[in-house]
Design an enzyme around this catalytic site. Structure first.
Site, PDB file in Angstrom:
ATOM      1  CG  ASP A 121     -11.682  -3.704  -0.708  1.00  0.00           C
ATOM      2  OD1 ASP A 121     -10.936  -4.643  -1.050  1.00  0.00           O
ATOM      3  OD2 ASP A 121     -11.343  -2.505  -0.760  1.00  0.00           O
ATOM      4  CG  ASP A 178      -1.920  -1.106   1.233  1.00  0.00           C
ATOM      5  OD1 ASP A 178      -2.245  -1.608   0.148  1.00  0.00           O
ATOM      6  OD2 ASP A 178      -2.390  -1.486   2.323  1.00  0.00           O
TER       7      ASP A 178
END
Length: 252
Positions: A130, A11
């Site tokens: 997600d 990330d």
């Protein structure tokens, strides 16, 4: 039998690799280019870079970073975060990415998947999903880093993204992300039985056993992890050797 893939996830915020739990409490863990080189040398099959910076300036910074990554590593890598149009996808491709992920923008405009797949082919597009499971056992697709509930349900959305042209699905359980408590393997197994494209398992790896379970019981084609690699809990060679000893086919 196709070998299972091990994929470190990085990330990226403001040019640095960060890690938190459920995308909050972020801590800097290293330079994304150097970390990518390190993981490639260790035997990672692919890498995933996700831009979690929110500003337009962050997007421009990330594009330059993708160019540096492409120059610095010799394994395939996927990039995602803020890709809202065919032009955004083209920018990543031109910068050197092998694949892109779409998430929130595809939930808002599902035809985005059709347009990118039509232009560049299904092999270029990964649908990142997600989802969060509620008390009733229903998996709700979320957007914006898991912060907003959508009107979509995990399994029906997974079928739709495949039909629209996604070449892979990267499913992250928001209940498990960063928790190191294992993957929801029953959910991954059900996904595998519903779609025919490869599934990347994300969110919850805490041990070699967790990865082995999601690749076998969970029927996932690849395991994506961050914390266990970033903080040195498990190395990629250790993981792959253990998986191979358990009879799981991996590239050594």
């Amino acid at each position: 039998m196709v070998a299972k893939r091990i994929i470190p996830c990085l990330d990226v915020k403001d040019g640095m690799t960060v890690k938190g739990v459920n995308f909050v409490g972020l801590k800097e863990v290293g330079d994304p280019v150097e970390m990518g080189r390190f993981y490639a040398a260790q035997g990672a099959d692919e890498l995933v870079y996700l831009d979690i910076s929110a500003s337009l300036e962050g997007r421009d910074t990330f594009t330059r970073l993708v160019e540096q990554i492409a120059d610095g590593i010799n394994i395939p890598f996927t990039v995602g975060g803020g890709i809202r149009s065919v032009d955004d996808a083209a920018r990543m491709l031109e910068a050197g990415a092998d694949k892109i992920t779409v998430n929130s923008a595809a939930v808002a405009d599902p035809q985005l998947i059709d347009r990118i797949a039509s232009r560049y082919g299904s092999q270029f597009i990964v649908a990142a999903i997600d989802a969060r499971c509620d008390d009733s056992g229903t998996w709700h697709v979320t957007t914006h880093g898991g912060n907003r509930l959508s009107d979509k349900e995990l399994f029906s959305w997974a079928k739709e993204v495949q039909e629209r042209g996604a070449g892979e699905i990267m499913f992250t359980s928001m209940n498990h992300d960063g928790s190191k408590q294992g993957y929801p393997c029953d959910t991954f197994a059900r996904l595998h039985d519903i779609v025919s494209i490869p599934i990347i398992a994300s969110g919850g790896a805490g041990s070699i056993g967790d990865v082995a379970e999601v690749l076998t019981t969970g029927k996932a084609d690849a395991a994506l992890a961050a914390s266990i690699f970033h903080f040195g809990q498990i190395t990629i060679p250790q993981l792959k050797e253990s998986l191979a000893e358990s009879g799981i086919r991996v590239r050594l």
